[in-house]
Design an enzyme around this catalytic site. Structure first.
Site, PDB file in Angstrom:
ATOM      1  CG  ASP A  39     -10.456  -4.865  86.240  1.00 28.87           C
ATOM      2  OD1 ASP A  39      -9.651  -5.801  86.350  1.00 28.87           O
ATOM      3  OD2 ASP A  39     -11.387  -4.673  87.063  1.00 28.87           O
ATOM      4  CG  ASN A  97      -2.654 -10.866  91.028  1.00 24.58           C
ATOM      5  OD1 ASN A  97      -1.644 -10.498  91.631  1.00 24.58           O
ATOM      6  ND2 ASN A  97      -3.709 -10.088  90.864  1.00 24.58           N
ATOM      7  N   GLY A 103      -3.627 -13.442  95.278  1.00 23.63           N
ATOM      8  CA  GLY A 103      -5.014 -12.985  95.235  1.00 23.63           C
ATOM      9  C   GLY A 103      -5.682 -13.203  93.890  1.00 23.63           C
ATOM     10  CG  HIS A 110      -6.200 -12.099  84.348  1.00 25.28           C
ATOM     11  ND1 HIS A 110      -6.574 -13.304  84.882  1.00 25.28           N
ATOM     12  CD2 HIS A 110      -6.152 -11.225  85.386  1.00 25.28           C
ATOM     13  CE1 HIS A 110      -6.758 -13.173  86.185  1.00 25.28           C
ATOM     14  NE2 HIS A 110      -6.492 -11.938  86.529  1.00 25.28           N
ATOM     15  CG  HIS A 112      -4.355  -6.913  86.421  1.00 26.30           C
ATOM     16  ND1 HIS A 112      -5.591  -6.522  86.879  1.00 26.30           N
ATOM     17  CD2 HIS A 112      -4.185  -8.194  86.827  1.00 26.30           C
ATOM     18  CE1 HIS A 112      -6.156  -7.533  87.532  1.00 26.30           C
ATOM     19  NE2 HIS A 112      -5.321  -8.552  87.528  1.00 26.30           N
TER      20      HIS A 112
HETATM   21  P1  AMP Z   1      -7.124 -11.178  89.455  1.00 25.17           P
HETATM   22  O1  AMP Z   1      -7.382 -10.832  90.894  1.00 25.17           O
HETATM   23  O2  AMP Z   1      -5.715 -10.905  89.038  1.00 25.17           O
HETATM   24  O3  AMP Z   1      -7.600 -12.567  89.124  1.00 25.17           O
HETATM   25  O4  AMP Z   1      -7.979 -10.134  88.616  1.00 25.17           O
HETATM   26  C1  AMP Z   1      -9.282 -10.375  88.156  1.00 25.17           C
HETATM   27  C2  AMP Z   1      -9.800  -9.065  87.633  1.00 25.17           C
HETATM   28  O5  AMP Z   1     -10.924  -9.338  86.843  1.00 25.17           O
HETATM   29  C3  AMP Z   1     -10.230  -8.070  88.721  1.00 25.17           C
HETATM   30  O6  AMP Z   1      -9.458  -6.874  88.596  1.00 25.17           O
HETATM   31  C4  AMP Z   1     -11.706  -7.853  88.421  1.00 25.17           C
HETATM   32  O7  AMP Z   1     -12.130  -6.529  88.660  1.00 25.17           O
HETATM   33  C5  AMP Z   1     -11.786  -8.234  86.956  1.00 25.17           C
HETATM   34  N1  AMP Z   1     -13.098  -8.671  86.508  1.00 25.17           N
HETATM   35  C6  AMP Z   1     -13.913  -9.595  87.058  1.00 25.17           C
HETATM   36  N2  AMP Z   1     -15.049  -9.725  86.345  1.00 25.17           N
HETATM   37  C7  AMP Z   1     -14.939  -8.861  85.304  1.00 25.17           C
HETATM   38  C8  AMP Z   1     -15.786  -8.524  84.207  1.00 25.17           C
HETATM   39  N3  AMP Z   1     -16.987  -9.090  84.032  1.00 25.17           N
HETATM   40  N4  AMP Z   1     -15.347  -7.596  83.316  1.00 25.17           N
HETATM   41  C9  AMP Z   1     -14.145  -7.004  83.479  1.00 25.17           C
HETATM   42  N5  AMP Z   1     -13.310  -7.282  84.496  1.00 25.17           N
HETATM   43  C10 AMP Z   1     -13.693  -8.201  85.407  1.00 25.17           C
END
Ligand code: AMP
Length: 126
Positions: A39, A97, A103, A110, A112
């Site tokens: 991330d 999520n 959020g 995805h 986490h």
């Molecule tokens: P969510 O809020 O569950 O949709 O999580 C999206 C996640 O994607 C967040 O933790 C961001 O920090 C991560 N994210 C967004 N853009 C990138 C990127 N280019 N590379 C890696 N992680 C990313």
């Protein structure tokens, strides 16, 4: 900006662009079913995102629409990544999520994977 997590799938989302190799990611693992990468804003010493290769907006979309082979392949990949990163001894947390109240910001399903410290309460108080 939170997303709905519901179809239609938008091929312009950032994780779709990573899958197509249009933008880089800090890759941890890849197989036929999943891609995993660090991330960009880690919230724990280990914070890895695992995404399926298919076009699914969220967990809801994946659970409803993915084939059994896709679901099995993806879940096996998540487990293998955690095992290969050496996270099983001290433990880890998985989080997905789905939709506005969660959020969710990226409309490609995805998971986490958090680890590397005591992870505290399961939910924030606010
Ligand atoms: P969510 O809020 O569950 O949709 O999580 C999206 C996640 O994607 C967040 O933790 C961001 O920090 C991560 N994210 C967004 N853009 C990138 C990127 N280019 N590379 C890696 N992680 C990313």
């Amino acid at each position: 900006m939170p997303v709905s997590g519901l179809p239609p799938y938008d091929d312009a989302n950032i994780f779709a662009r990573m899958l197509r190799g249009e933008i880089p990611c800090n890759k941890v693992y890849e197989d036929d079913w999943a891609l995993a990468f660090h991330d960009i804003h880690p919230q724990a010493p280990t914070h890895v995102l695992v995404i399926p290769k298919g076009r699914y907006c969220s967990f809801a979309d994946f659970a409803a629409g993915a084939s059994e082979a896709e679901i099995a392949g993806f879940m096996r990949a998540v487990g293998k990544i955690a095992r290969d990163l050496g996270l099983e001894a001290l433990g880890y947390r998985l989080l997905a999520n789905m939709g506005a109240d969660s959020g969710q910001e990226v409309a490609h399903f995805h998971v986490h994977l958090f680890a590397g410290r005591k992870l505290g309460r399961m939910l924030a108080s606010t």
